[in-house]
Design an enzyme around this catalytic site. Structure first.
Site, PDB file in Angstrom:
ATOM      1  N   SER A  46      11.614  34.557 -26.900  1.00  0.00           N
ATOM      2  CA  SER A  46      10.404  35.318 -27.266  1.00  0.00           C
ATOM      3  C   SER A  46      10.425  36.724 -26.684  1.00  0.00           C
ATOM      4  O   SER A  46      10.985  36.954 -25.622  1.00  0.00           O
ATOM      5  CB  SER A  46       9.180  34.565 -26.732  1.00  0.00           C
ATOM      6  OG  SER A  46       8.038  35.370 -26.778  1.00  0.00           O
ATOM      7  N   ALA A  47       9.759  37.640 -27.374  1.00  0.00           N
ATOM      8  CA  ALA A  47       9.623  39.012 -26.880  1.00  0.00           C
ATOM      9  C   ALA A  47       8.485  39.128 -25.862  1.00  0.00           C
ATOM     10  O   ALA A  47       8.337  40.145 -25.198  1.00  0.00           O
ATOM     11  CB  ALA A  47       9.348  39.951 -28.049  1.00  0.00           C
ATOM     12  N   LYS A  93       4.139  42.279 -35.213  1.00  0.00           N
ATOM     13  CA  LYS A  93       4.666  40.927 -34.968  1.00  0.00           C
ATOM     14  C   LYS A  93       6.123  40.958 -34.527  1.00  0.00           C
ATOM     15  O   LYS A  93       6.954  41.594 -35.170  1.00  0.00           O
ATOM     16  CB  LYS A  93       4.502  40.056 -36.212  1.00  0.00           C
ATOM     17  CG  LYS A  93       3.063  39.655 -36.422  1.00  0.00           C
ATOM     18  CD  LYS A  93       2.929  38.589 -37.482  1.00  0.00           C
ATOM     19  CE  LYS A  93       1.471  38.187 -37.614  1.00  0.00           C
ATOM     20  NZ  LYS A  93       1.241  37.340 -38.793  1.00  0.00           N
ATOM     21  N   THR A 100      -0.640  33.250 -31.544  1.00  0.00           N
ATOM     22  CA  THR A 100      -1.254  34.204 -30.616  1.00  0.00           C
ATOM     23  C   THR A 100      -1.446  35.566 -31.273  1.00  0.00           C
ATOM     24  O   THR A 100      -2.107  36.422 -30.698  1.00  0.00           O
ATOM     25  CB  THR A 100      -0.399  34.368 -29.342  1.00  0.00           C
ATOM     26  OG1 THR A 100       0.962  34.385 -29.747  1.00  0.00           O
ATOM     27  CG2 THR A 100      -0.632  33.265 -28.351  1.00  0.00           C
ATOM     28  N   LYS A 136      14.166  42.553 -30.022  1.00  0.00           N
ATOM     29  CA  LYS A 136      14.547  42.186 -31.383  1.00  0.00           C
ATOM     30  C   LYS A 136      14.297  43.410 -32.264  1.00  0.00           C
ATOM     31  O   LYS A 136      13.316  44.103 -32.023  1.00  0.00           O
ATOM     32  CB  LYS A 136      13.675  41.023 -31.885  1.00  0.00           C
ATOM     33  CG  LYS A 136      13.749  39.743 -31.041  1.00  0.00           C
ATOM     34  CD  LYS A 136      12.649  38.764 -31.475  1.00  0.00           C
ATOM     35  CE  LYS A 136      12.546  37.592 -30.520  1.00  0.00           C
ATOM     36  NZ  LYS A 136      11.427  36.687 -30.813  1.00  0.00           N
ATOM     37  N   ASP A 182      11.104  30.878 -31.451  1.00  0.00           N
ATOM     38  CA  ASP A 182      10.241  32.004 -31.128  1.00  0.00           C
ATOM     39  C   ASP A 182       8.904  31.418 -30.672  1.00  0.00           C
ATOM     40  O   ASP A 182       8.625  30.240 -30.932  1.00  0.00           O
ATOM     41  CB  ASP A 182      10.091  32.834 -32.417  1.00  0.00           C
ATOM     42  CG  ASP A 182       9.107  33.957 -32.275  1.00  0.00           C
ATOM     43  OD1 ASP A 182       9.218  34.722 -31.303  1.00  0.00           O
ATOM     44  OD2 ASP A 182       8.212  34.071 -33.136  1.00  0.00           O
ATOM     45  N   LEU A 183       8.079  32.194 -29.996  1.00  0.00           N
ATOM     46  CA  LEU A 183       6.793  31.652 -29.521  1.00  0.00           C
ATOM     47  C   LEU A 183       5.646  32.025 -30.467  1.00  0.00           C
ATOM     48  O   LEU A 183       5.131  31.180 -31.202  1.00  0.00           O
ATOM     49  CB  LEU A 183       6.521  32.162 -28.104  1.00  0.00           C
ATOM     50  CG  LEU A 183       5.195  31.706 -27.494  1.00  0.00           C
ATOM     51  CD1 LEU A 183       5.161  30.206 -27.275  1.00  0.00           C
ATOM     52  CD2 LEU A 183       4.949  32.430 -26.166  1.00  0.00           C
ATOM     53  N   ASP A 184       5.281  33.314 -30.447  1.00  0.00           N
ATOM     54  CA  ASP A 184       4.127  33.759 -31.230  1.00  0.00           C
ATOM     55  C   ASP A 184       4.418  33.622 -32.721  1.00  0.00           C
ATOM     56  O   ASP A 184       5.343  34.249 -33.229  1.00  0.00           O
ATOM     57  CB  ASP A 184       3.812  35.230 -30.925  1.00  0.00           C
ATOM     58  CG  ASP A 184       3.382  35.432 -29.480  1.00  0.00           C
ATOM     59  OD1 ASP A 184       2.996  34.442 -28.842  1.00  0.00           O
ATOM     60  OD2 ASP A 184       3.421  36.575 -29.003  1.00  0.00           O
ATOM     61  N   GLU A 214      11.936  31.445 -36.469  1.00  0.00           N
ATOM     62  CA  GLU A 214      11.303  32.759 -36.270  1.00  0.00           C
ATOM     63  C   GLU A 214      10.292  33.076 -37.364  1.00  0.00           C
ATOM     64  O   GLU A 214      10.489  32.696 -38.512  1.00  0.00           O
ATOM     65  CB  GLU A 214      12.384  33.840 -36.372  1.00  0.00           C
ATOM     66  CG  GLU A 214      12.753  34.540 -35.121  1.00  0.00           C
ATOM     67  CD  GLU A 214      11.676  35.403 -34.493  1.00  0.00           C
ATOM     68  OE1 GLU A 214      10.670  35.718 -35.152  1.00  0.00           O
ATOM     69  OE2 GLU A 214      11.840  35.769 -33.321  1.00  0.00           O
ATOM     70  N   ASP A 215       9.224  33.806 -37.019  1.00  0.00           N
ATOM     71  CA  ASP A 215       8.250  34.207 -38.042  1.00  0.00           C
ATOM     72  C   ASP A 215       8.313  35.700 -38.360  1.00  0.00           C
ATOM     73  O   ASP A 215       7.643  36.144 -39.285  1.00  0.00           O
ATOM     74  CB  ASP A 215       6.819  33.869 -37.600  1.00  0.00           C
ATOM     75  CG  ASP A 215       6.357  34.770 -36.471  1.00  0.00           C
ATOM     76  OD1 ASP A 215       7.142  34.968 -35.501  1.00  0.00           O
ATOM     77  OD2 ASP A 215       5.241  35.303 -36.550  1.00  0.00           O
TER      78      ASP A 215
HETATM   79  P1  B16 Z   1       3.419  40.503 -24.714  1.00  0.00           P
HETATM   80  P2  B16 Z   1       7.345  36.561 -30.065  1.00  0.00           P
HETATM   81  C1  B16 Z   1       5.956  38.798 -29.495  1.00  0.00           C
HETATM   82  O1  B16 Z   1       6.235  37.437 -29.289  1.00  0.00           O
HETATM   83  C2  B16 Z   1       4.779  38.997 -30.431  1.00  0.00           C
HETATM   84  O2  B16 Z   1       5.092  38.555 -31.727  1.00  0.00           O
HETATM   85  C3  B16 Z   1       4.430  40.462 -30.479  1.00  0.00           C
HETATM   86  O3  B16 Z   1       3.323  40.686 -31.338  1.00  0.00           O
HETATM   87  C4  B16 Z   1       4.101  40.953 -29.056  1.00  0.00           C
HETATM   88  O4  B16 Z   1       3.810  42.344 -29.053  1.00  0.00           O
HETATM   89  C5  B16 Z   1       5.289  40.668 -28.144  1.00  0.00           C
HETATM   90  O5  B16 Z   1       5.597  39.284 -28.186  1.00  0.00           O
HETATM   91  C6  B16 Z   1       5.053  41.080 -26.715  1.00  0.00           C
HETATM   92  O6  B16 Z   1       4.058  40.273 -26.154  1.00  0.00           O
HETATM   93  O7  B16 Z   1       2.471  41.655 -24.807  1.00  0.00           O
HETATM   94  O8  B16 Z   1       2.738  39.176 -24.446  1.00  0.00           O
HETATM   95  O9  B16 Z   1       4.554  40.773 -23.761  1.00  0.00           O
HETATM   96  O10 B16 Z   1       6.893  36.497 -31.491  1.00  0.00           O
HETATM   97  O11 B16 Z   1       8.690  37.231 -29.863  1.00  0.00           O
HETATM   98  O12 B16 Z   1       7.232  35.236 -29.372  1.00  0.00           O
HETATM   99 MG    MG Z   2       6.976  35.630 -33.485  1.00  0.00          MG
END
Ligand code: B16
Ligand code: MG
Length: 217
Positions: A114-115, A45, A17, A145, A9-11, A169-170
């Protein structure tokens, strides 16, 4: 030994972030006339951008038409991107760079799952983008997810079966997605929140090369 692969996962795993998402959402909430706390931010998150806005509006009990929502999503993202623009390698979470280089030098494939629609941009800023064998982000998926789609596409791109994948994943939604995909889930964070994970570490500094090697045995 069966060929293993990793999906990160990224964030919250590679970089924190969440703090920048929080600042951008908080500014928006204040503009709409309500407060948004760090505790409430936990609900966002791992959740997609549009779903995050819906949760935020529910918290503020604010009802808006679709056009206004679209405008606000753009505004929030522009604000978020201003924070991202200042980010550098210093912000990569502890242990992550070591682990990625270890996997790379041992020819163990790994992907991003990542989302975020900003994932590629963030990996570029962190100078990590070229290490990944595959990248699947918010632009590539149709269902967020906890649906397993993001991780299943990642496995397919890596050319491995889901059962061979270890997902780091977090977020609770991400752990559920990994479990539903039939993958091994490794949670980073609070044990009580991530109770559905196969394994949990408190933070990324515990993600050592020894730990990674043991996971693959
Ligand atoms: P964006 P992940 C997710 O990333 C974040 O955890 C979540 O808080 C955020 O709303 C989502 O990405 C969308 O991000 O606005 O940059 O498209 O944890 O799946 O890496
Ligand atoms: Mg995350």
């Amino acid at each position: 030994m069966e060929r293993k692969a990793f999906i990160f996962d990224l964030d919250g795993v590679i970089v924190d972030t969440a703090k920048y998402h929080y600042l951008a959402w908080k500014e928006l909430a204040e503009k709409l006339g309500f407060d948004f706390t760090v505790e409430q931010n936990e609900l966002l998150k791992g959740v997609s951008r549009i779903r995050s806005l819906e949760i935020l509006l529910d918290i503020g009990k604010v009802h808006l038409d679709e056009d206004t929502k679209t405008k606000l999503l753009t505004e929030k993202n522009e604000q978020y991107l201003k924070y991202i623009a200042k980010m550098d390698q210093e912000e990569i979470l502890p242990g992550i760079k070591n682990v990625l280089h270890y996997l790379k030098s041992n020819q163990i494939p790994f992907a991003l799952g990542s989302a975020s629609k900003n994932a590629r941009l963030i990996l570029e800023r962190l100078d990590l983008i070229n290490l990944f064998d595959a990248i699947v982000d918010g632009n590539d998926v149709s269902i967020a997810k906890p649906d397993p789609e993001v991780f299943l596409i990642a496995a397919q791109k890596l050319g491995v079966i889901p059962e061979a994948c270890i997902v780091v994943e977090d977020a609770q939604a991400g752990i559920q997605a990994a479990n539903r995909a039939g993958m091994t889930s490794l949670g980073i964070g609070d044990k009580t929140v991530l109770k559905e994970s196969n394994f949990v570490l408190h933070d990324t500094s515990e993600l050592t090369i020894d730990y990674i090697s043991q996971l693959m045995d």
